[in-house]
Design an enzyme around this catalytic site. Structure first.
Site, PDB file in Angstrom:
ATOM      1  N   HIS A 177       4.791   5.950  11.526  1.00  0.00           N
ATOM      2  CA  HIS A 177       6.029   5.176  11.549  1.00  0.00           C
ATOM      3  C   HIS A 177       7.248   6.068  11.820  1.00  0.00           C
ATOM      4  O   HIS A 177       8.293   5.570  12.227  1.00  0.00           O
ATOM      5  CB  HIS A 177       6.255   4.463  10.212  1.00  0.00           C
TER       6      HIS A 177
ATOM      7  N   GLU B 223       7.098   3.797   4.541  1.00  0.00           N
ATOM      8  CA  GLU B 223       7.420   4.896   5.456  1.00  0.00           C
ATOM      9  C   GLU B 223       8.848   5.432   5.362  1.00  0.00           C
ATOM     10  O   GLU B 223       9.357   5.985   6.349  1.00  0.00           O
ATOM     11  CB  GLU B 223       7.156   4.423   6.886  1.00  0.00           C
ATOM     12  N   ASN B 224       9.533   5.323   4.230  1.00  0.00           N
ATOM     13  CA  ASN B 224      10.909   5.825   4.103  1.00  0.00           C
ATOM     14  C   ASN B 224      11.060   7.201   4.764  1.00  0.00           C
ATOM     15  O   ASN B 224      10.224   8.072   4.586  1.00  0.00           O
ATOM     16  CB  ASN B 224      11.262   5.976   2.624  1.00  0.00           C
TER      17      ASN B 224
ATOM     18  N   GLY C 148       0.826  -1.203   0.000  1.00  0.00           N
ATOM     19  CA  GLY C 148       0.000   0.000   0.000  1.00  0.00           C
ATOM     20  C   GLY C 148       0.857   1.249   0.000  1.00  0.00           C
ATOM     21  O   GLY C 148       0.661   2.164  -0.796  1.00  0.00           O
TER      22      GLY C 148
ATOM     23  N   HIS D 169      -0.854   6.071   8.990  1.00  0.00           N
ATOM     24  CA  HIS D 169      -0.009   4.934   9.362  1.00  0.00           C
ATOM     25  C   HIS D 169       1.456   5.187   8.991  1.00  0.00           C
ATOM     26  O   HIS D 169       2.351   5.052   9.834  1.00  0.00           O
ATOM     27  CB  HIS D 169      -0.544   3.676   8.671  1.00  0.00           C
ATOM     28  N   GLU D 170       1.685   5.560   7.752  1.00  0.00           N
ATOM     29  CA  GLU D 170       3.075   5.757   7.319  1.00  0.00           C
ATOM     30  C   GLU D 170       3.700   6.945   8.060  1.00  0.00           C
ATOM     31  O   GLU D 170       4.867   6.910   8.442  1.00  0.00           O
ATOM     32  CB  GLU D 170       3.178   5.951   5.809  1.00  0.00           C
TER      33      GLU D 170
HETATM   34  N1  BES Z   1       6.228  -0.894   6.032  1.00  0.00           N
HETATM   35  C1  BES Z   1       5.017  -1.188   5.366  1.00  0.00           C
HETATM   36  C2  BES Z   1       5.174  -1.373   3.900  1.00  0.00           C
HETATM   37  C3  BES Z   1       5.919  -2.597   3.458  1.00  0.00           C
HETATM   38  C4  BES Z   1       5.502  -3.830   3.801  1.00  0.00           C
HETATM   39  C5  BES Z   1       7.007  -2.515   2.661  1.00  0.00           C
HETATM   40  C6  BES Z   1       6.179  -4.953   3.359  1.00  0.00           C
HETATM   41  C7  BES Z   1       7.693  -3.633   2.240  1.00  0.00           C
HETATM   42  C8  BES Z   1       7.285  -4.862   2.598  1.00  0.00           C
HETATM   43  C9  BES Z   1       3.984  -0.094   5.583  1.00  0.00           C
HETATM   44  O1  BES Z   1       4.163   0.662   6.723  1.00  0.00           O
HETATM   45  C10 BES Z   1       2.667  -0.760   5.727  1.00  0.00           C
HETATM   46  O2  BES Z   1       2.482  -1.439   6.678  1.00  0.00           O
HETATM   47  N2  BES Z   1       1.779  -0.573   4.778  1.00  0.00           N
HETATM   48  C11 BES Z   1       0.505  -1.234   4.724  1.00  0.00           C
HETATM   49  C12 BES Z   1      -0.641  -0.312   5.005  1.00  0.00           C
HETATM   50  C13 BES Z   1      -0.893  -0.103   6.456  1.00  0.00           C
HETATM   51  C14 BES Z   1      -1.981   0.923   6.665  1.00  0.00           C
HETATM   52  C15 BES Z   1      -1.247  -1.354   7.188  1.00  0.00           C
HETATM   53  C16 BES Z   1       0.387  -1.768   3.317  1.00  0.00           C
HETATM   54  O3  BES Z   1       1.229  -1.439   2.494  1.00  0.00           O
HETATM   55  O4  BES Z   1      -0.530  -2.536   3.057  1.00  0.00           O
HETATM   56 ZN    ZN Z   2       3.462  -0.168   8.493  1.00  0.00          ZN
END
Ligand code: BES
Ligand code: ZN
Length: 882
Positions: A311, A274-275, A271, A307-308
């Site tokens: 982080h 959070e870089n 989705g 969310h991001e």
């Molecule tokens: N850190 C994750 C994104 C991520 C996950 C990157 C796995 C690489 C591998 C990000 O913070 C995240 O959790 N995104 C979720 C959405 C969130 C609202 C639960 C996502 O991408 O679905």
């Molecule tokens: Zn996350």
């Protein structure tokens, strides 16, 4: 990328700190579509915390890189001094004193369809480094406990890459070669692990704003999108500012750079990411206008932006020691984004949607072959562990701490966590210790929640003694075995509850022995009894209020008790839960009746109580909509649990929908008529609630398939002023046999064929249809000119939606399984992460009735026998087959 030998798992118990540390990195990136040149200059030193033979080898991670040159302290390294393998670069005997390591490599962004590392998405260069993508950009100690500051210089063609972005603050820009090239330098002063690195370059439009932090610093906010889409960024910007303010007010957390940038790209595995200072988003979670985004999309954008952003403190300032600790940042940040969402809509509606999501996604995971603890103890491919268990159950564990300590107690623990671990790579133990230390309470039994997989079953029996005026609650907990964990320990479970008197009043909770904090009972043993005194009459229990723990609750309530709770429970969540429990009971009985050829029980008392909720204007529209939405087919399958017949479930559910439609016809028609919104679209909870209530009414009315209902849906679809209504109408028509469906499909396509995000819903809706020709439709759509399995959103829209379509995916002839498996194998050749994720659709195959189970197993064996197979798919298929 592809497997050459059987991959072996790595274990939490084997964790060892890195022998070397990197304090500072300077990256020099010269962009080129097929050969981007990266020079990384790192300040490296031995880790003083590690006792070791000085001068041991330095082993760096690296994949799909072309090595050009290595220098140590400006001196070129001879070939004999290092070795390169498919996944590592080993420098045999580096200096004992701190040194500067310089490595030059190239990588190929254009060829990168795995979307991990540096890749091109519609002409935009972007990176995705979590979890292990940085090693596809340069050779590095690609592990979260190696924290360094980064300075990034990007050089490119000003025509194709006018925008050059990286983490941190901008420090310099300039042109070279008489304007034929240009460059930008960015510096991020906050030490971070490599997975938080990002850079973006391309031709991008932007929308800018500013934010003043709680201490009065000004932050420049910019959202970058495909040129021409700038007018769809307003909502995301609003959400970003609201999130920044919220984290200050609720957690005292202030932003810490001069700029905060968000980039939306079209090809993205997840989705959003959070870089540090440069969040990268899947464009479906940024772009929004009333015509092109649904209410759900508006809501999701708000949630994911938050969310991001959150982080930045829970993930970036305090990161994870190793990938086994993933829930430390993800579970906690999901909990934080849930609290945020709950502050902007009603708590009951928020909690209901959280629990629906948890039960639909995490409960089946925990009950099947992919079950794993919130903190796994082993993995083959870490990308396979970004799961509902780590995220959603992980968030539930934080919520239980919140329930046990109260809001203030929780905040104290969080404050201590930020104070103690800022700038560090922490563990779950570090996190829990902050709550134990700040509250003085014992969390040792609570730790079991992180280590033990499976959803506990909590069986409750309430006995009332009229003479003694006591009510005795006996609670038994049992966690079923899961892969690798046969025997389970009892858990520390907070249970919020009330005992309801005759007219729904809450009776005072007086415990004969032991203590109770407010309305929360703490269960710690395998079997426990609680005796409540001075109970004037036989109470109806309202247990596990607000879903205070992620458990399967069993209590023997009569139909009359459920109808009573549906009418009287003052806890909005539990009142909704009663509607679901009653409906589930009818549906499960309905399925049995269909399979045995007997008569199903009468739903009259249920539809009457449901009507009272749905028509109660004192309740919010969004809440009434949640009540009117019956449990899904997957929900019913999960409750049935074995020998599942998806066809019978579909028929039983439709039968109940038709009954609701018949019994509540006038009422639903009236709701439809009275909830039309006059005036401009706004993504407010009030408007969203009204639209959802009206759209559920539309869909339930259409369950009886009357000509009037189809006509209503058609008019709804054709006159809609926003995508929410348009898709609600379209969804109903997609399930209609006849010319209305074809007309709607053609009309929607014509209107939206140039909008790649809206067209995703066109694919998804058709794949979700329960009409018998859906398989053929999906096969045909695979060949559609707008379909592209290399785009994750497209793959999810078509294949993901089809695999979630219970009746069609689980066709008795097994052709649904074959279509999904064939697509997965095709995708695995270029994007293993997406392939592995789609493969989890098979996770409940063992619960199916024999015929389908046999077909599913055959298909899974065929996948397993395919060669080559990525590690990602290999791991999932091996675990699923068990
Ligand atoms: N850190 C994750 C994104 C991520 C996950 C990157 C796995 C690489 C591998 C990000 O913070 C995240 O959790 N995104 C979720 C959405 C969130 C609202 C639960 C996502 O991408 O679905
Ligand atoms: Zn996350």
């Amino acid at each position: 990328m592809m497997r050459t030998e059987t991959p072996r798992p790595i274990f939490l118990k084997d964790y060892e700190p890195s022998a070397y540390l990197v304090d500072e990195v300077r990256l020099d990136i010269v962009l080129d579509p097929t050969a981007t040149r990266v020079t990384a200059r790192s300040k490296v030193r031995l880790n003083p915390a590690v006792k070791q033979r000085k001068g041991g080898p330095l082993v760096l991670d690296g994949e799909l890189l072309e090595l050009l040159e290595i220098k140590i302290d400006s001196k070129v390294l001879a070939t004999k001094d290092y070795s390169v393998s498919e996944r590592q670069l080993t420098i045999k005997s580096p200096p004992v004193k701190p040194f500067t390591l310089e490595i030059a490599t190239t990588c190929n962004p254009e060829a990168n369809k795995a979307l991990s590392g540096l890749y091109l998405s519609r002409g935009i260069y972007c990176t995705q480094c979590e979890a292990q993508g940085f090693r596809r950009i340069t050779y590095f100690l690609d592990r979260p406990d190696v924290l360094a500051t980064y300075t990034t210089r990007i050089e490119g063609d000003p025509e194709t890459t006018p925008v050059l972005l990286a983490n941190g603050n901008p420090v310099e820009r300039g042109t070279l070669d008489r304007g034929r090239r240009h460059y930008a330098v960015w510096r991020d002063p906050h030490p971070k692990p490599a997975y938080l690195f990002a850079m973006v370059a391309g031709h991008l439009g932007s929308v800018a704003s500013t934010f003043e932090t709680m201490s009065g610093r000004k932050v420049d906010l910019t959202i970058y999108v495909e040129p021409g889409k700038e007018d769809r960024c307003g909502w995301a910007m609003e959400c970003l500012k609201r999130s920044m303010r919220w984290d200050e007010e609720r957690f005292g957390r202030e932003y810490d750079l001069d700029v905060f940038n968000i980039v939306a790209v079209s090809d993205f595995n997840m989705g959003a990411m959070e870089n540090k200072g440069l969040n990268v988003f899947n464009d479906r979670l940024v772009l929004a206008s009333p015509e092109t985004a649904t209410d759900t999309a508006f809501f999701n954008i708000d949630r994911v932006i938050a969310h991001e952003y959150f982080h930045n403190w829970t993930g970036n300032r305090i990161t994870c020691r190793d990938w086994f600790q993933l829930c430390l940042k993800e579970g906690l940040t999901v909990f934080r984004d849930q609290l945020y969402s709950g502050d902007f809509r009603s708590p009951a509606v928020q909690r209901i949607s959280e629990v629906r999501h948890l039960k639909a996604g995490q409960f089946p995971e925990d009950a099947g072959p992919l079950a794993h603890p919130v903190r796994p103890d082993r993995f083959i491919e870490i990308n396979n562990f970004y799961t509902m268990t780590v995220y959603e159950k992980g968030a539930e564990l934080c919520r239980m701490i919140h329930t046990l300590l109260g809001a203030d107690g929780f905040r104290k623990g969080m404050d201590l966590y930020f104070e103690r671990h800022d700038g560090e790579a922490a563990t779950v133990e570090d996190f829990i210790a902050c709550f134990a230390d700040s509250s003085g309470r014992d969390f040792s039994q609570f730790m079991t929640w992180y280590e033990q997989a499976g959803t506990p079953k909590l069986t409750c029996v309430l006995d009332y003694d009229e003479k003694a005026r006591t009510a005795t609650l006996t609670v038994t907990q049992e966690t079923p075995p899961t892969p690798g964990q046969a025997r389970k320990k009892p858990l520390h479970i907070p249970m919020r509850l009330a005992l309801l008197g005759g007219n729904g009043n809450e009776l005072p909770l007086e415990l004969a022995k032991g203590e109770m904090t407010g309305d929360v009972l703490e269960i710690t043993k395998k079997k426990e009894t609680f005796r409540f005194t001075n109970v004037p009459s036989r109470p109806v229990p309202s247990l596990l209020r607000g879903f205070s723990a992620p458990v399967n609750l069993e209590i023997d309530l009569s139909d009359a008790d459920l109808a009573f709770l549906m009418t009287h429970d003052a806890d909005g969540f539990n009142r909704w839960q009663a509607t679901q429990d009653y409906a589930t009971r009818l549906l499960v009985a309905g399925v049995a009746a269909i399979r045995e050829g007997t008569r199903a029980p009468s739903p009259t008392a249920f539809t009457r109580a449901l009507g009272a909720i749905v028509y109660d204007d004192r309740l919010e529209a969004a809440y009434r909509a949640q009540a009117l939405a019956l449990p899904s087919e997957a929900d019913i399958a999960r409750v049935i649990g074995s020998d599942v017949d998806p066809g019978a479930i579909h028929r039983a559910r439709n039968a109940l929908r038709r009954r609701v439609s018949r019994d509540l016809r006038d009422l639903l028609a009236d709701i439809y008529a009275r909830n039309a919104i006059r005036g401009a679209y706004a993504p407010t909870p009030e408007q969203m609630g009204k639209r959802s209530l009206r759209n559920v009414a539309l869909s339930v009315l259409a369950a009886s398939n009357g000509a009037d209902d189809v006509a209503r849906a058609r008019k709804h679809f054709e006159t809609a002023k926003n995508l929410t209504d348009e898709l609600a109408g379209f969804g109903v028509l997609c399930d209609v046999r006849g010319p209305e469906r074809e007309a709607a499909v053609a009309r929607f396509h014509k209107r939206w064929k140039n909008d790649h995000l809206v067209i995703d819903s066109w694919f998804a809706m058709q794949a979700a249809s329960s009409l018998p020709n859906t398989l053929a439709t999906v096969r045909a759509l695979l060949e559609h000119p707008l379909m592209a399995l290399t785009n994750p959103n497209k793959a999810r829209s078509l294949i993901g939606s089809f695999a979630a379509n219970q009746v069609m995916f689980n066709r008795p002839d097994g052709k649904g399984y074959d279509l999904v498996a064939d697509s997965i194998l095709a995708i695995d050749k270029f994007n293993p992460q997406i392939a592995a994720r789609l493969l989890t659709s098979f996770r409940s195959w063992r619960t199916l009735e024999a015929e389908r189970r046999g077909k599913a197993e055959e298909t899974l064996r065929r996948v397993k026998e395919t060669s080559p197979l990525s590690r990602d798919v290999f791991e999932i298929v091996t675990r699923i087959l068990g």
